[in-house]
Design a protein around this motif. Structure first.
Motif, PDB file in Angstrom:
ATOM      1  N   ALA A 181       0.831  -1.212   0.000  1.00  0.00           N
ATOM      2  CA  ALA A 181       0.000   0.000   0.000  1.00  0.00           C
ATOM      3  C   ALA A 181       0.861   1.257   0.000  1.00  0.00           C
ATOM      4  O   ALA A 181       0.560   2.227  -0.718  1.00  0.00           O
ATOM      5  CB  ALA A 181      -0.928  -0.009   1.212  1.00  0.00           C
ATOM      6  N   TRP A 182       1.936   1.253   0.778  1.00  0.00           N
ATOM      7  CA  TRP A 182       2.819   2.414   0.847  1.00  0.00           C
ATOM      8  C   TRP A 182       3.451   2.688  -0.519  1.00  0.00           C
ATOM      9  O   TRP A 182       3.529   3.832  -0.966  1.00  0.00           O
ATOM     10  CB  TRP A 182       3.886   2.178   1.909  1.00  0.00           C
ATOM     11  N   SER A 183       3.867   1.623  -1.199  1.00  0.00           N
ATOM     12  CA  SER A 183       4.499   1.829  -2.496  1.00  0.00           C
ATOM     13  C   SER A 183       3.498   2.360  -3.528  1.00  0.00           C
ATOM     14  O   SER A 183       3.833   3.238  -4.314  1.00  0.00           O
ATOM     15  CB  SER A 183       5.177   0.553  -2.993  1.00  0.00           C
ATOM     16  N   ILE A 184       2.269   1.867  -3.521  1.00  0.00           N
ATOM     17  CA  ILE A 184       1.292   2.369  -4.503  1.00  0.00           C
ATOM     18  C   ILE A 184       0.848   3.790  -4.156  1.00  0.00           C
ATOM     19  O   ILE A 184       0.650   4.617  -5.051  1.00  0.00           O
ATOM     20  CB  ILE A 184       0.083   1.422  -4.674  1.00  0.00           C
ATOM     21  N   LEU A 185       0.706   4.103  -2.865  1.00  0.00           N
ATOM     22  CA  LEU A 185       0.334   5.471  -2.487  1.00  0.00           C
ATOM     23  C   LEU A 185       1.405   6.480  -2.888  1.00  0.00           C
ATOM     24  O   LEU A 185       1.092   7.575  -3.360  1.00  0.00           O
ATOM     25  CB  LEU A 185       0.053   5.555  -0.991  1.00  0.00           C
ATOM     26  N   ASN A 186       2.662   6.117  -2.702  1.00  0.00           N
ATOM     27  CA  ASN A 186       3.745   7.008  -3.128  1.00  0.00           C
ATOM     28  C   ASN A 186       3.768   7.161  -4.638  1.00  0.00           C
ATOM     29  O   ASN A 186       4.071   8.227  -5.162  1.00  0.00           O
ATOM     30  CB  ASN A 186       5.096   6.502  -2.624  1.00  0.00           C
ATOM     31  N   PHE A 187       3.431   6.094  -5.334  1.00  0.00           N
ATOM     32  CA  PHE A 187       3.375   6.154  -6.795  1.00  0.00           C
ATOM     33  C   PHE A 187       2.231   7.059  -7.260  1.00  0.00           C
ATOM     34  O   PHE A 187       2.399   7.860  -8.165  1.00  0.00           O
ATOM     35  CB  PHE A 187       3.224   4.744  -7.368  1.00  0.00           C
ATOM     36  N   ILE A 188       1.073   6.931  -6.596  1.00  0.00           N
ATOM     37  CA  ILE A 188      -0.077   7.777  -6.936  1.00  0.00           C
ATOM     38  C   ILE A 188       0.244   9.246  -6.684  1.00  0.00           C
ATOM     39  O   ILE A 188      -0.107  10.119  -7.475  1.00  0.00           O
ATOM     40  CB  ILE A 188      -1.323   7.342  -6.126  1.00  0.00           C
ATOM     41  N   ARG A 189       0.919   9.519  -5.587  1.00  0.00           N
ATOM     42  CA  ARG A 189       1.267  10.895  -5.240  1.00  0.00           C
ATOM     43  C   ARG A 189       2.401  11.455  -6.096  1.00  0.00           C
ATOM     44  O   ARG A 189       2.697  12.643  -6.034  1.00  0.00           O
ATOM     45  CB  ARG A 189       1.675  10.976  -3.779  1.00  0.00           C
ATOM     46  N   GLY A 190       3.049  10.596  -6.858  1.00  0.00           N
ATOM     47  CA  GLY A 190       4.135  11.050  -7.726  1.00  0.00           C
ATOM     48  C   GLY A 190       5.399  11.399  -6.974  1.00  0.00           C
ATOM     49  O   GLY A 190       6.159  12.283  -7.389  1.00  0.00           O
TER      50      GLY A 190
END
Length: 130
Positions: A51-60
């Motif tokens: 989840a942390w990796s996808i959230l950081n990816f979404i936030r750019g």
């Protein structure tokens, strides 16, 4: 960004589900005594990292692709560990243990696809910022 997330999210979810299934399967089938707490810790820790990796990816975030690649590598080694545990317990060969081993191999393939997709998307993002 949404198109990138749509490409990565199904791969990430399938990788996480495969990891949880194979890890639980191999642990339950090869352990003499199974305690729930370590299994829950594994599931929760894996969920947090994914989840942390996808959230950081979404936030750019700048380090998002690096974190995602790190998560992919860590859980690929988790799949390899499940395969080694299953092979070392071949005397207890059950259909479920073989199924968990096959799931681990599929998980490695999914992680390789995820890694390739993440790297491709990261290269595209870097080119677009130049």
């Amino acid at each position: 960004m949404k198109a990138k997330v749509r490409k990565l999210l199904p791969i990430m979810i399938s990788s996480w589900l495969l990891f949880i299934a194979t890890n639980l399967g191999v642990t339950v089938l090869t352990s003499q005594t199974v305690t729930v707490r370590p299994l829950l810790n594994t599931i929760l820790f894996a969920f947090i990292l994914y989840a942390w990796s996808i959230l950081n990816f979404i936030r750019g975030r700048r380090f998002a692709a690096g974190l995602m690649e790190f998560v992919i590598i860590v859980y690929t080694f988790g799949f390899i560990s499940s395969i080694v545990m299953a092979i070392s317990n071949l005397q207890e060969s059950t259909g479920l243990l073989i199924l968990a081993t096959i799931g681990s191999f599929i998980g490695i393939v999914v992680n390789l696809i995820w890694f390739k997709t993440c790297s491709r998307l990261n290269r595209t993002a870097v080119k677009s910022t130049n």
